[in-house]
Design a protein around this motif. Structure first.
Motif, PDB file in Angstrom:
ATOM      1  N   LEU A  87      56.081  49.433  64.001  1.00 16.48           N
ATOM      2  CA  LEU A  87      57.462  49.788  63.694  1.00 16.48           C
ATOM      3  C   LEU A  87      57.532  50.955  62.725  1.00 16.48           C
ATOM      4  CD1 LEU A  87      58.804  46.151  63.204  1.00 16.48           C
ATOM      5  CD2 LEU A  87      58.933  47.563  65.271  1.00 16.48           C
ATOM      6  N   GLU A  88      56.642  50.955  61.742  1.00 16.20           N
ATOM      7  CA  GLU A  88      56.541  52.031  60.759  1.00 16.20           C
ATOM      8  C   GLU A  88      55.089  52.144  60.331  1.00 16.20           C
ATOM      9  OE1 GLU A  88      59.681  52.353  57.533  1.00 16.20           O
ATOM     10  OE2 GLU A  88      59.790  50.213  58.004  1.00 16.20           O
ATOM     11  N   GLU A  89      54.665  53.338  59.966  1.00 17.88           N
ATOM     12  CA  GLU A  89      53.334  53.484  59.398  1.00 17.88           C
ATOM     13  C   GLU A  89      53.332  54.630  58.396  1.00 17.88           C
ATOM     14  OE1 GLU A  89      50.254  54.463  62.171  1.00 17.88           O
ATOM     15  OE2 GLU A  89      51.191  56.355  62.773  1.00 17.88           O
ATOM     16  N   LEU A  90      52.347  54.600  57.509  1.00 16.13           N
ATOM     17  CA  LEU A  90      52.201  55.629  56.484  1.00 16.13           C
ATOM     18  C   LEU A  90      50.722  55.919  56.331  1.00 16.13           C
ATOM     19  CD1 LEU A  90      53.498  57.366  54.222  1.00 16.13           C
ATOM     20  CD2 LEU A  90      53.244  55.379  52.700  1.00 16.13           C
ATOM     21  N   LEU A  91      50.344  57.168  56.552  1.00 19.18           N
ATOM     22  CA  LEU A  91      48.971  57.592  56.363  1.00 19.18           C
ATOM     23  C   LEU A  91      48.770  58.074  54.938  1.00 19.18           C
ATOM     24  CD1 LEU A  91      48.420  59.528  59.721  1.00 19.18           C
ATOM     25  CD2 LEU A  91      48.042  57.101  59.225  1.00 19.18           C
ATOM     26  N   GLN A  92      47.547  57.924  54.417  1.00 19.33           N
ATOM     27  CA  GLN A  92      47.235  58.279  53.031  1.00 19.33           C
ATOM     28  C   GLN A  92      48.293  57.708  52.082  1.00 19.33           C
ATOM     29  OE1 GLN A  92      44.303  59.642  52.523  1.00 19.33           O
ATOM     30  NE2 GLN A  92      43.990  59.832  54.732  1.00 19.33           N
ATOM     31  N   PRO A  93      48.510  56.400  52.145  1.00 16.36           N
ATOM     32  CA  PRO A  93      49.650  55.804  51.425  1.00 16.36           C
ATOM     33  C   PRO A  93      49.573  55.937  49.915  1.00 16.36           C
ATOM     34  CG  PRO A  93      48.206  54.104  52.319  1.00 16.36           C
ATOM     35  CD  PRO A  93      47.751  55.388  52.918  1.00 16.36           C
ATOM     36  N   ARG A  94      48.376  55.982  49.338  1.00 13.09           N
ATOM     37  CA  ARG A  94      48.299  56.039  47.878  1.00 13.09           C
ATOM     38  C   ARG A  94      48.946  57.312  47.331  1.00 13.09           C
ATOM     39  NH1 ARG A  94      45.077  52.451  44.988  1.00 13.09           N
ATOM     40  NH2 ARG A  94      44.858  52.892  42.761  1.00 13.09           N
ATOM     41  N   ALA A  95      48.883  58.382  48.097  1.00 15.22           N
ATOM     42  CA  ALA A  95      49.483  59.642  47.651  1.00 15.22           C
ATOM     43  C   ALA A  95      50.997  59.536  47.510  1.00 15.22           C
ATOM     44  CB  ALA A  95      49.128  60.767  48.624  1.00 15.22           C
ATOM     45  N   SER A  96      51.612  58.580  48.202  1.00 12.66           N
ATOM     46  CA  SER A  96      53.072  58.455  48.146  1.00 12.66           C
ATOM     47  C   SER A  96      53.560  57.936  46.804  1.00 12.66           C
ATOM     48  CB  SER A  96      53.564  57.529  49.263  1.00 12.66           C
ATOM     49  OG  SER A  96      53.250  56.165  48.987  1.00 12.66           O
ATOM     50  N   PHE A  97      52.656  57.420  45.964  1.00  9.44           N
ATOM     51  CA  PHE A  97      53.040  56.887  44.659  1.00  9.44           C
ATOM     52  C   PHE A  97      52.963  57.936  43.545  1.00  9.44           C
ATOM     53  CE2 PHE A  97      51.582  53.261  47.141  1.00  9.44           C
ATOM     54  CZ  PHE A  97      52.514  52.280  46.861  1.00  9.44           C
ATOM     55  N   ALA A  98      52.691  59.158  43.868  1.00 10.91           N
ATOM     56  CA  ALA A  98      52.564  60.207  42.847  1.00 10.91           C
ATOM     57  C   ALA A  98      53.833  60.277  42.001  1.00 10.91           C
ATOM     58  CB  ALA A  98      52.291  61.552  43.502  1.00 10.91           C
ATOM     59  N   GLY A  99      53.673  60.279  40.680  1.00 11.73           N
ATOM     60  CA  GLY A  99      54.802  60.366  39.768  1.00 11.73           C
ATOM     61  C   GLY A  99      55.521  59.057  39.518  1.00 11.73           C
ATOM     62  N   HIS A 100      55.072  57.957  40.110  1.00 13.10           N
ATOM     63  CA  HIS A 100      55.747  56.670  39.925  1.00 13.10           C
ATOM     64  C   HIS A 100      55.529  56.123  38.520  1.00 13.10           C
ATOM     65  CE1 HIS A 100      56.741  54.984  44.164  1.00 13.10           C
ATOM     66  NE2 HIS A 100      56.845  56.300  44.165  1.00 13.10           N
ATOM     67  N   THR A 101      56.535  55.391  38.054  1.00 12.41           N
ATOM     68  CA  THR A 101      56.446  54.586  36.839  1.00 12.41           C
ATOM     69  C   THR A 101      56.658  53.122  37.224  1.00 12.41           C
ATOM     70  OG1 THR A 101      58.807  54.622  36.306  1.00 12.41           O
ATOM     71  CG2 THR A 101      57.477  56.495  35.557  1.00 12.41           C
ATOM     72  N   LEU A 102      56.626  52.245  36.250  1.00 15.74           N
ATOM     73  CA  LEU A 102      56.861  50.833  36.528  1.00 15.74           C
ATOM     74  C   LEU A 102      58.244  50.607  37.125  1.00 15.74           C
ATOM     75  CD1 LEU A 102      56.015  47.865  36.333  1.00 15.74           C
ATOM     76  CD2 LEU A 102      56.867  47.856  33.962  1.00 15.74           C
ATOM     77  N   GLN A 103      59.220  51.443  36.755  1.00 19.27           N
ATOM     78  CA  GLN A 103      60.600  51.240  37.199  1.00 19.27           C
ATOM     79  C   GLN A 103      60.902  51.870  38.562  1.00 19.27           C
ATOM     80  OE1 GLN A 103      59.823  52.242  33.955  1.00 19.27           O
ATOM     81  NE2 GLN A 103      60.119  50.147  33.210  1.00 19.27           N
ATOM     82  N   THR A 104      59.997  52.660  39.117  1.00 21.97           N
ATOM     83  CA  THR A 104      60.268  53.347  40.380  1.00 21.97           C
ATOM     84  C   THR A 104      60.322  52.345  41.535  1.00 21.97           C
ATOM     85  OG1 THR A 104      59.025  55.251  39.553  1.00 21.97           O
ATOM     86  CG2 THR A 104      59.545  55.218  41.901  1.00 21.97           C
ATOM     87  N   PRO A 105      61.411  52.330  42.317  1.00 27.32           N
ATOM     88  CA  PRO A 105      61.480  51.411  43.462  1.00 27.32           C
ATOM     89  C   PRO A 105      60.431  51.766  44.523  1.00 27.32           C
ATOM     90  CG  PRO A 105      63.657  52.255  42.888  1.00 27.32           C
ATOM     91  CD  PRO A 105      62.667  53.077  42.133  1.00 27.32           C
TER      92      PRO A 105
END
Length: 239
Positions: A87-105
């Protein structure tokens, strides 16, 4: 150091026994503040998790509503329907968290990545100490009211997706894992203290069934409020 690793692994059932199995599954109930903070409070509140023991892979089913399931591997995460259609997929998923903090949805795919990465690490520990490229160093003991816990600093190679490159494990006098510290790199390096209790034995392997994760302070202490994550496991199966 080798003797300490061997002692720990033997205490949990031994490497020869562990290597007889390909995967472990368990019924999973989760709570704590993290899931609402990330905007997905109910998706994995009650589910089943399966992780690989020889390859880094994990799946949660159901994954939220609609009889869906997740598929996690370090380089790809996906959500599938009951028939296995993507239904959905994401390649290289760890890169999608760049700039995240604890509060980032998180998106659902990001949740699938975190949950897969986390549960694969938890259910394979401490046998991950025997994986190629994993390095360990014994630290000073950690004093508690009932006696010192021995500690290992663990450094993971880049090809293993886990919370952080360096983590700390605490073991009681019987060699059982009691606490697991890490910094959640994909969530702004948030420091966690993960308390591990209530062991059960399944086909000769010892698994903790109760896990509670709290915010860790710079001196290694933690308070029990807020409860960041609760994990309760039952019906553990090896196959």
């Amino acid at each position: 150091m080798t003797q300490l690793k061997d002692f720990i692994i033997k205490a949990h059932g031994g490497l020869d026994r562990w290597r007889q199995f390909e995967q472990v599954s368990a019924d999973l109930v989760q709570g704590g503040a993290l899931w609402s903070l990330k905007g997905l409070p109910d998706t994995l509140a009650r589910t089943n998790v399966t992780v690989g023991l020889k390859q880094e892979r994990a799946s949660h089913a159901p994954f939220g509503a609609g009889n869906r399931r997740s598929r996690f591997a370090p380089e790809r995460v996906a959500i599938e329907d009951a028939d296995g259609a993507v239904l959905e997929e994401l390649l290289q998923p760890r890169a999608s968290f760049a700039g995240h903090t604890l509060q980032t949805p998180w998106t659902e795919l990001q949740l699938a990545y975190f949950a897969g990465c986390a549960m694969w690490t938890y259910l394979n520990m401490p046998f991950l100490l025997a994986w190629p490229g994993v390095e360990t160093e014994e630290l000073e003991p950690w004093p508690i009211h009932s006696g010192d816990w021995r500690r290992l600093a663990v450094r993971f190679p880049a090809n293993i997706a886990t919370h952080s490159t360096v983590q700390t494990l605490y073991f009681d006098g019987d060699g059982l894992l009691k606490r697991h510290d890490y910094d959640v790199e994909i969530s702004g390096n948030t420091p966690g203290a993960h308390i591990i209790e209530d062991y059960t034995e399944v086909l000769g392997i010892k698994f903790p069934t109760r896990r509670r994760i709290y915010a860790r302070q710079p001196d290694g202490s933690f308070g029990i409020d807020p409860l960041v994550v609760s994990i309760d496991l039952s019906n553990i199966r090896l196959g």
